[in-house]
Design a protein around this motif. Structure first.
Motif, PDB file in Angstrom:
ATOM      1  N   LEU A 158       0.824  -1.211   0.000  1.00  0.00           N
ATOM      2  CA  LEU A 158       0.000   0.000   0.000  1.00  0.00           C
ATOM      3  C   LEU A 158       0.860   1.264   0.000  1.00  0.00           C
ATOM      4  N   LEU A 159       1.968   1.239   0.753  1.00  0.00           N
ATOM      5  CA  LEU A 159       2.792   2.430   0.931  1.00  0.00           C
ATOM      6  C   LEU A 159       3.853   2.611  -0.149  1.00  0.00           C
ATOM      7  N   LYS A 160       4.285   1.520  -0.763  1.00  0.00           N
ATOM      8  CA  LYS A 160       5.469   1.564  -1.624  1.00  0.00           C
ATOM      9  C   LYS A 160       5.396   2.554  -2.789  1.00  0.00           C
ATOM     10  N   PRO A 161       4.246   2.787  -3.396  1.00  0.00           N
ATOM     11  CA  PRO A 161       4.246   3.756  -4.507  1.00  0.00           C
ATOM     12  C   PRO A 161       4.716   5.156  -4.107  1.00  0.00           C
ATOM     13  N   TYR A 162       4.697   5.455  -2.809  1.00  0.00           N
ATOM     14  CA  TYR A 162       5.042   6.816  -2.374  1.00  0.00           C
ATOM     15  C   TYR A 162       6.248   6.870  -1.435  1.00  0.00           C
ATOM     16  N   PHE A 163       6.570   5.772  -0.763  1.00  0.00           N
ATOM     17  CA  PHE A 163       7.595   5.804   0.268  1.00  0.00           C
ATOM     18  C   PHE A 163       8.644   4.711   0.055  1.00  0.00           C
ATOM     19  N   GLU A 164       9.880   5.038   0.435  1.00  0.00           N
ATOM     20  CA  GLU A 164      10.871   3.999   0.633  1.00  0.00           C
ATOM     21  C   GLU A 164      10.546   3.310   1.962  1.00  0.00           C
ATOM     22  N   ILE A 165      10.750   2.004   2.035  1.00  0.00           N
ATOM     23  CA  ILE A 165      10.326   1.266   3.225  1.00  0.00           C
ATOM     24  C   ILE A 165      11.495   0.473   3.806  1.00  0.00           C
ATOM     25  N   GLN A 176      -5.448   7.836   6.065  1.00  0.00           N
ATOM     26  CA  GLN A 176      -5.738   8.589   4.848  1.00  0.00           C
ATOM     27  C   GLN A 176      -4.930   7.957   3.713  1.00  0.00           C
ATOM     28  N   SER A 177      -5.116   8.448   2.514  1.00  0.00           N
ATOM     29  CA  SER A 177      -4.379   7.878   1.396  1.00  0.00           C
ATOM     30  C   SER A 177      -2.893   8.142   1.565  1.00  0.00           C
ATOM     31  N   PRO A 178      -2.026   7.177   1.235  1.00  0.00           N
ATOM     32  CA  PRO A 178      -0.580   7.397   1.297  1.00  0.00           C
ATOM     33  C   PRO A 178      -0.141   8.626   0.504  1.00  0.00           C
ATOM     34  N   GLU A 179      -0.823   8.897  -0.604  1.00  0.00           N
ATOM     35  CA  GLU A 179      -0.482  10.075  -1.405  1.00  0.00           C
ATOM     36  C   GLU A 179      -0.729  11.357  -0.627  1.00  0.00           C
ATOM     37  N   LYS A 180      -1.833  11.419   0.098  1.00  0.00           N
ATOM     38  CA  LYS A 180      -2.157  12.618   0.882  1.00  0.00           C
ATOM     39  C   LYS A 180      -1.158  12.795   2.023  1.00  0.00           C
ATOM     40  N   ILE A 181      -0.794  11.704   2.672  1.00  0.00           N
ATOM     41  CA  ILE A 181       0.204  11.773   3.742  1.00  0.00           C
ATOM     42  C   ILE A 181       1.534  12.255   3.183  1.00  0.00           C
ATOM     43  N   GLY A 226     -11.677  12.954  12.728  1.00  0.00           N
ATOM     44  CA  GLY A 226     -10.433  13.575  13.178  1.00  0.00           C
ATOM     45  C   GLY A 226      -9.446  13.743  12.040  1.00  0.00           C
ATOM     46  N   ASP A 227      -8.288  14.281  12.379  1.00  0.00           N
ATOM     47  CA  ASP A 227      -7.226  14.530  11.400  1.00  0.00           C
ATOM     48  C   ASP A 227      -6.076  13.576  11.704  1.00  0.00           C
ATOM     49  N   TYR A 228      -6.231  12.328  11.244  1.00  0.00           N
ATOM     50  CA  TYR A 228      -5.255  11.291  11.571  1.00  0.00           C
ATOM     51  C   TYR A 228      -4.521  10.812  10.315  1.00  0.00           C
ATOM     52  N   TRP A 229      -3.227  10.554  10.483  1.00  0.00           N
ATOM     53  CA  TRP A 229      -2.438   9.979   9.396  1.00  0.00           C
ATOM     54  C   TRP A 229      -2.297   8.473   9.559  1.00  0.00           C
ATOM     55  N   TRP A 230      -2.053   8.046  10.799  1.00  0.00           N
ATOM     56  CA  TRP A 230      -1.815   6.636  11.077  1.00  0.00           C
ATOM     57  C   TRP A 230      -2.734   6.181  12.208  1.00  0.00           C
ATOM     58  N   GLY A 231      -3.008   4.889  12.274  1.00  0.00           N
ATOM     59  CA  GLY A 231      -3.782   4.338  13.368  1.00  0.00           C
ATOM     60  C   GLY A 231      -3.182   3.030  13.841  1.00  0.00           C
ATOM     61  N   ARG A 232      -3.251   2.792  15.159  1.00  0.00           N
ATOM     62  CA  ARG A 232      -2.838   1.510  15.713  1.00  0.00           C
ATOM     63  C   ARG A 232      -3.693   1.210  16.947  1.00  0.00           C
ATOM     64  N   LYS A 233      -3.957  -0.051  17.242  1.00  0.00           N
ATOM     65  CA  LYS A 233      -3.437  -1.215  16.578  1.00  0.00           C
ATOM     66  C   LYS A 233      -4.463  -1.697  15.548  1.00  0.00           C
ATOM     67  N   VAL A 234      -3.973  -2.074  14.392  1.00  0.00           N
ATOM     68  CA  VAL A 234      -4.812  -2.656  13.351  1.00  0.00           C
ATOM     69  C   VAL A 234      -4.327  -4.089  13.137  1.00  0.00           C
ATOM     70  N   GLU A 235      -5.225  -5.050  13.328  1.00  0.00           N
ATOM     71  CA  GLU A 235      -4.833  -6.457  13.222  1.00  0.00           C
ATOM     72  C   GLU A 235      -5.917  -7.257  12.512  1.00  0.00           C
ATOM     73  N   ARG A 236      -5.540  -7.872  11.402  1.00  0.00           N
ATOM     74  CA  ARG A 236      -6.450  -8.834  10.796  1.00  0.00           C
ATOM     75  C   ARG A 236      -6.476 -10.097  11.655  1.00  0.00           C
ATOM     76  N   PRO A 237      -7.607 -10.817  11.749  1.00  0.00           N
ATOM     77  CA  PRO A 237      -8.885 -10.560  11.064  1.00  0.00           C
ATOM     78  C   PRO A 237      -9.813  -9.601  11.823  1.00  0.00           C
ATOM     79  N   ILE A 238      -9.470  -9.233  13.059  1.00  0.00           N
ATOM     80  CA  ILE A 238     -10.365  -8.369  13.849  1.00  0.00           C
ATOM     81  C   ILE A 238     -10.648  -7.059  13.115  1.00  0.00           C
TER      82      ILE A 238
END
Length: 289
Positions: free
Chosen positions: A21-28, A97-102, A265-277
């Motif tokens: 998801l992030l790679k098109p915009y960021f080095e990881i 939000q979208s990686p592009e917006k961040i 709200g005005d959030y860039w990142w969220g945690r904790k996010v865990e599949r499958p929950i």
């Protein structure tokens, strides 16, 4: 150019998905806990997306191993002189939000997004947070989260309080100069270069944090808040974190019920996010993006 630095220890397929998801915009850059075993398919996906990943340290909660892994990622990313901004997140984070917006937002700021407070002013779990740096701890060797680790921690506190241990005084630092905050930060190159260089050339600070508890939440704050960069720090880190018990975790594992709060709200990142929950929440976020 910007980089996302990820500390990961579980749910590796989800981490791979996050990278895609992030790679098109960021080095990881990722540090995987040494206890993690990557499958050949996971390695293939990471390498296909040109993700730089490492697995050097056996990471334990509350221990200095987290600082070691973080500093490793920062130094590796700083080697790429084209990167001008760095984001530290966990493998259980997800973009709100979208990686592009961040990415676009951070192309136009030199602020440091980092929460902080004086450790001497705060108590956590009934303990003055400053004790966590004044006293000596060895949680790279002892598992703090076990029953034995909890008893051991209490005994350390009692013994060192009675003996009036003050490691900070030994190394020439005042209690009031130690700052703490959430580990997750967004920081521009000049500030990060300064912090890493300062840490490398002030070995007494490394000695303090190497034998501290939860030093991953203190070392960077202590350096930057005591520096010329303090005026550029914005304490609103724009991370959606619910510090309540939910799904057997604190911070809470986020689910679809949190979506309405996130979009208000005005959030860039969220945690904790865990599949499958968090499956339905991720679906809603993907639709928003």
């Amino acid at each position: 150019m910007q980089a996302v630095l990820i500390l990961a220890h579980k749910n590796i397929d989800q981490v791979v998905e996050l990278c895609q998801l992030l790679k098109p915009y960021f080095e990881i850059y990722i540090h995987f806990d040494k206890k993690v075993e990557l499958t050949s398919q996971q390695r293939t996906e990471l390498e296909k997306n040109d993700v730089k990943y490492y697995s050097k340290y056996n990471v334990k909660w509350g221990s200095y191993s987290i600082v070691r892994a973080t500093v490793l990622l920062m130094k590796k990313a700083l080697m790429n002189k084209k990167i001008n901004y760095f984001h530290l997140i966990s493998g259980q984070d997800w973009p709100m939000q979208s990686p592009e917006k961040i990415y676009n937002f951070f192309q136009n700021t030199d602020k440091i997004y980092m929460n902080y407070w004086r450790a001497v002013d705060v108590k956590k779990t009934g303990e003055p947070e400053i004790w966590w740096t004044k006293y000596y701890f060895n949680y790279d060797s002892i598992n703090r989260r076990t029953f034995f680790g909890k008893i051991y921690h209490r005994l350390l506190l009692i013994m060192q309080t009675v003996l009036r241990i003050n490691k900070l005084k030994k190394y020439g630092w005042k209690d009031e100069s130690i700052y703490a905050g959430q580990e997750w930060v967004d920081v521009p190159r000049d500030a990060l270069e300064y912090a890493i260089d300062y840490y490398d050339h002030h070995k007494e600070l490394e000695e303090i944090f190497r034998t501290s508890f939860c030093s991953d939440e203190m070392w960077l704050q202590t350096i930057l808040v005591n520096s010329k960069f303090k005026d550029r720090i914005d304490k609103n880190i724009h991370h959606f974190i619910e510090m309540v018990e939910k799904h057997g975790s604190r911070p809470a594992i986020l689910d679809e019920d949190d979506f309405s709060k996130i979009i208000q709200g005005d959030y860039w990142w969220g945690r904790k996010v865990e599949r499958p929950i968090s499956n339905e929440l991720i679906k809603l976020l993907d639709e928003r993006i």
